[in-house]
Write a protein that holds these residues in place. Structure first.
Motif, mmCIF file in Angstrom:
data_model
loop_
_atom_site.group_PDB
_atom_site.id
_atom_site.type_symbol
_atom_site.label_atom_id
_atom_site.label_comp_id
_atom_site.label_asym_id
_atom_site.label_seq_id
_atom_site.Cartn_x
_atom_site.Cartn_y
_atom_site.Cartn_z
ATOM 1 N N LYS A 1 -10.548 -8.981 -0.932
ATOM 2 C CA LYS A 1 -10.481 -9.493 -2.352
ATOM 3 C C LYS A 1 -11.585 -10.139 -2.858
ATOM 4 O O LYS A 1 -12.234 -10.022 -4.018
ATOM 5 N N SER B 1 -7.490 -11.398 -6.268
ATOM 6 C CA SER B 1 -6.552 -12.182 -6.003
ATOM 7 C C SER B 1 -7.285 -13.651 -5.768
ATOM 8 O O SER B 1 -8.298 -13.812 -5.996
ATOM 9 N N THR C 1 -6.569 5.853 -0.424
ATOM 10 C CA THR C 1 -7.644 5.565 0.852
ATOM 11 C C THR C 1 -8.217 6.847 1.143
ATOM 12 O O THR C 1 -9.162 7.063 1.999
ATOM 13 N N GLY D 1 -1.130 1.813 -7.729
ATOM 14 C CA GLY D 1 -0.301 0.791 -7.444
ATOM 15 C C GLY D 1 1.001 0.702 -8.321
ATOM 16 O O GLY D 1 1.457 -0.361 -8.511
ATOM 17 N N ASP E 1 -2.710 9.027 -2.544
ATOM 18 C CA ASP E 1 -2.942 8.019 -1.371
ATOM 19 C C ASP E 1 -4.729 7.616 -1.851
ATOM 20 O O ASP E 1 -5.513 8.500 -1.597
ATOM 21 N N ARG F 1 4.523 6.531 -3.277
ATOM 22 C CA ARG F 1 6.201 6.939 -3.221
ATOM 23 C C ARG F 1 6.442 7.681 -4.577
ATOM 24 O O ARG F 1 6.623 7.012 -5.601
ATOM 25 N N SER G 1 4.094 2.106 -8.216
ATOM 26 C CA SER G 1 5.387 2.245 -7.805
ATOM 27 C C SER G 1 6.093 1.170 -7.772
ATOM 28 O O SER G 1 7.227 1.133 -7.391
#
Ligand SMILES: NC(=O)c1ccc[n+]([C@@H]2O[C@H](COP(=O)([O-])OP(=O)(O)OC[C@H]3O[C@@H](n4cnc5c(N)ncnc54)[C@H](OP(=O)(O)O)[C@@H]3O)[C@@H](O)[C@H]2O)c1
Length: 245
Positions: free
Chosen positions: A158, A142, A65, A13, A63, A39, A15
């Protein structure tokens, strides 16, 4: 002497938002950072920024996933640097909506990224950390992963991340591997902007003009956790904006 000289870190994460800020913070402290996300251009720009500041960065398009891509991402770090000291699991998405305003497709996406992608990544990294007999896994969950929250499915994913981190810590602490969970309240990133229009508007209305956390605040918390002596595991850090606490 920089505090993370010689350490190898992987940030998912990376990017945007919290991941990008974390990568910059780690690199400033001398860590070599592998930065991963989908990205490519964003990653290349960040890698350039890190190198311009005198750091070392490796951009990896992945990715998470897709289990094969998550595994290849970790393998790439191990092939290039021979070890992995710190894994920062930051990638995640949220549709912060009530259950009845969340499509099953959105549910699947949140489960795929926030739970399965996280597990694929950790699964790929663990054997190397066990061989090394040291490592640090940081998971960005979170506040909605600790407290009941109206965004039912996001909050559920989360809660799963936080709960699994708790159990994992007990399982692998004996192998010298630390596990830290970071549980932020609202952070000013692209996170909300990426939500469906009606959901985004509702979230923006809820937050109003409250001063949110900055990504750098979360990066500083992660840095605090990884800089503790190896005997210290910082289990959970919960950070909220003062006006949201
Ligand atoms: N912002 C908040 O208020 C807040 C509060 C609590 C917790 N969090 C958590 O903090 C984390 C980071 O969020 P953020 O606020 O920094 O939001 P962000 O700026 O939207 O960042 C999300 C990151 O996840 C990456 N990502 C999404 N899907 C991915 C996939 N399938 N494979 C690989 N990477 C993927 C995105 O990169 P690409 O799109 O380039 O793949 C991006 O780098 C998330 O886990 C989020 O749940 C955020």
């Amino acid at each position: 002497m920089l505090k993370l000289n010689g350490k190898i870190a992987l940030v998912t994460g990376a990017s945007s938002g919290i991941g990008a800020a974390s990568a910059l913070t780690l690199a400033e402290q001398g860590a070599v950072v592998a930065i991963a996300a989908r990205r490519r251009q964003r990653l290349d720009d960040l890698a350039t920024r890190i190198r311009d500041n005198g750091g070392e960065a490796l951009a990896i398009e992945a990715d998470i996933t897709d289990e094969a891509q998550a595994t290849t991402m970790v393998r790439r770090v191990l092939e290039d640097y021979g070890r992995l000291d710190m894994l920062f699991n930051v990638a995640g998405i949220g549709v912060a909506a009530p259950f009845q305003n969340t499509t099953t497709g959105e549910c699947r996406e949140m489960v795929d990224i926030n739970i399965l992608g996280l597990l694929y990544t950790i699964n790929a990294a663990l054997p190397a950390m066990k061989r090394q007999k040291t490592g640090h896994i940081v998971i960005v969950s979170s506040g909605t992963g600790r407290y009941i929250h109206p965004s039912v499915v996001y909050s559920g994913t989360k809660h799963a991340a936080s709960a699994m981190a708790e159990s994992l810590r007990r399982e692998i602490g004996k192998d010298g591997i630390r596990v830290t969970v970071i549980e932020p309240g609202a952070v000013r990133t692209e996170f909300t902007a990426n939500m469906r229009d009606d959901v985004r508007l509702a979230v923006e209305q809820r937050l109003g003009d409250m001063e949110q956390l900055e990504s750098e605040d979360i990066a500083a918390a992660m840095l605090y956790a990884v800089l503790q002596p190896p005997r210290v595991n910082v289990n959970i850090l919960t950070l909220y904006p003062t006006q949201q606490a």
